[in-house]
Design an enzyme around this catalytic site. Structure first.
Site, PDB file in Angstrom:
ATOM      1  N   LYS A  83     -24.153  77.074   9.988  1.00  0.00           N
ATOM      2  CA  LYS A  83     -24.200  76.299   8.740  1.00  0.00           C
ATOM      3  C   LYS A  83     -22.948  76.440   7.868  1.00  0.00           C
ATOM      4  O   LYS A  83     -22.582  75.505   7.172  1.00  0.00           O
ATOM      5  CB  LYS A  83     -25.411  76.714   7.896  1.00  0.00           C
ATOM      6  CG  LYS A  83     -26.738  76.327   8.496  1.00  0.00           C
ATOM      7  CD  LYS A  83     -27.851  76.672   7.519  1.00  0.00           C
ATOM      8  CE  LYS A  83     -29.188  76.619   8.193  1.00  0.00           C
ATOM      9  NZ  LYS A  83     -30.295  76.779   7.231  1.00  0.00           N
ATOM     10  N   ASP A 143     -31.436  72.121   2.694  1.00  0.00           N
ATOM     11  CA  ASP A 143     -32.233  73.351   2.538  1.00  0.00           C
ATOM     12  C   ASP A 143     -32.713  73.525   1.099  1.00  0.00           C
ATOM     13  O   ASP A 143     -33.825  73.997   0.866  1.00  0.00           O
ATOM     14  CB  ASP A 143     -31.416  74.582   2.958  1.00  0.00           C
ATOM     15  CG  ASP A 143     -31.268  74.688   4.465  1.00  0.00           C
ATOM     16  OD1 ASP A 143     -32.158  74.186   5.186  1.00  0.00           O
ATOM     17  OD2 ASP A 143     -30.270  75.274   4.932  1.00  0.00           O
TER      18      ASP A 143
END
Ligand code: ATR
Length: 274
Positions: free
Chosen positions: A72, A108
């Site tokens: 990420k 997220d």
């Protein structure tokens, strides 16, 4: 049926075989009758291979590239455009491939904020975030964006200080845990509570009936923290909701269609025996 026009979406990470994203997205495609248009798969990609994988996916016009641990952060520099929120968080979990142009997003934070907003208004509320790692960064920036005051409790205070400074939040030490009694929401972003770490990040004694307690650990379904919260009469949010709402936002980026939330939720719950 999958044919030559089917668009491919993929989750890349290492390890990847336990990912629930393929089931969740494919169930959603089926529910909307677009399972010939889209298919979602998973590929194991090691850190040393990330840039060649990204270039290959770009060249093959793979529509959506979901990035999970450990990619990420490193993927951010490999894209053509990264939205501001993802830059603030310092991580991208969602890459849209528009005819070879790669755009990075972070969903997220929506996995944290959406389940809370379905229950309360975040503006002006005080939220305690336990942890100061990658998941905490998404939580803290998301909550700040929605106007919540954030207290960051972390084992290593210096990491909480850095995150607090970047996000205009407050860093706290675990010695100040009694103060958590006064907050509205408590979110655990540490691995404490996972099968391998059966523990609670905070003592039961500080949990109050007015709290909303959100544990982003989703396996087991009922963590020690959530069991304590239930015992104390607090409202609980289970970890699968984070997976769900980061996934629904991602689905919308890849397909441009509204995600069928209930189908995705049922699929996840079934996979997790929740
Ligand atoms: P993630 O990307 O999942 O958030 P991470 O970036 O490794 O993972 O962050 C893990 C967080 O959990 C950190 O805040 C870590 O605390 P430290 O900054 O002190 O390392 C916290 N954490 C991990 N194991 C912990 C434990 N046994 N007790 C308390 N906190 C822990």
């Amino acid at each position: 049926m999958i044919d030559a026009r089917t668009k491919v979406c993929v989750i890349i990470g290492s390890p990847i075989e336990h990912s629930l994203s393929p089931q969740m997205h494919n169930a959603a495609y089926k529910a909307l009758g677009i399972n010939s248009e889209y298919v979602f798969i998973a590929c194991q990609v090691e850190p040393k291979d990330l840039s060649s994988a990204i270039e290959g996916l770009r060249a093959m016009r793979v529509r959506g590239i979901t990035c999970t641990i450990p990619h990420k952060v490193s993927v951010v520099t490999m894209l053509d455009h990264v939205e501001q929120t993802a830059r603030d968080i310092g991580a991208v979990n969602t890459v849209v491939n528009d005819s070879g142009k790669l755009k990075g997003y972070n969903t997220d934070w929506l996995g944290i904020v959406t389940p809370l907003e379905r229950r309360i208004k975040l503006k002006g509320k005080t939220v305690a975030v336990i942890g100061a790692g990658g998941a905490a960064r998404a939580a803290v920036f998301g909550l700040r964006k929605k106007g919540a005051n954030v207290l960051i409790y972390n084992r290593t205070k210096s990491k909480a200080d850095i995150l607090a400074k970047a996000s205009n939040a407050q860093a706290k030490t675990m010695n100040e845990i009694e103060k958590i009694k006064e907050v509205d929401v408590i979110i655990n972003t540490t691995p404490l509570g996972m099968k391998e770490h059966p523990a609670s990040p905070i003592p039961k004694s500080v949990i109050q009936p007015h709290h909303i307690v959100f544990d982003i650990v989703y396996n087991p379904h009922q963590t020690m923290l959530l069991a304590y919260a239930k015992e104390k009469g607090a409202q609980t949010i289970h970890g699968y909701e984070m997976l769900l709402y980061q996934g629904t936002a991602q689905f919308e980026h890849y397909t441009g269609k509204k995600a069928p939330v209930e189908v995705m939720e049922e699929t996840l719950k079934k996979q997790l025996n929740a």
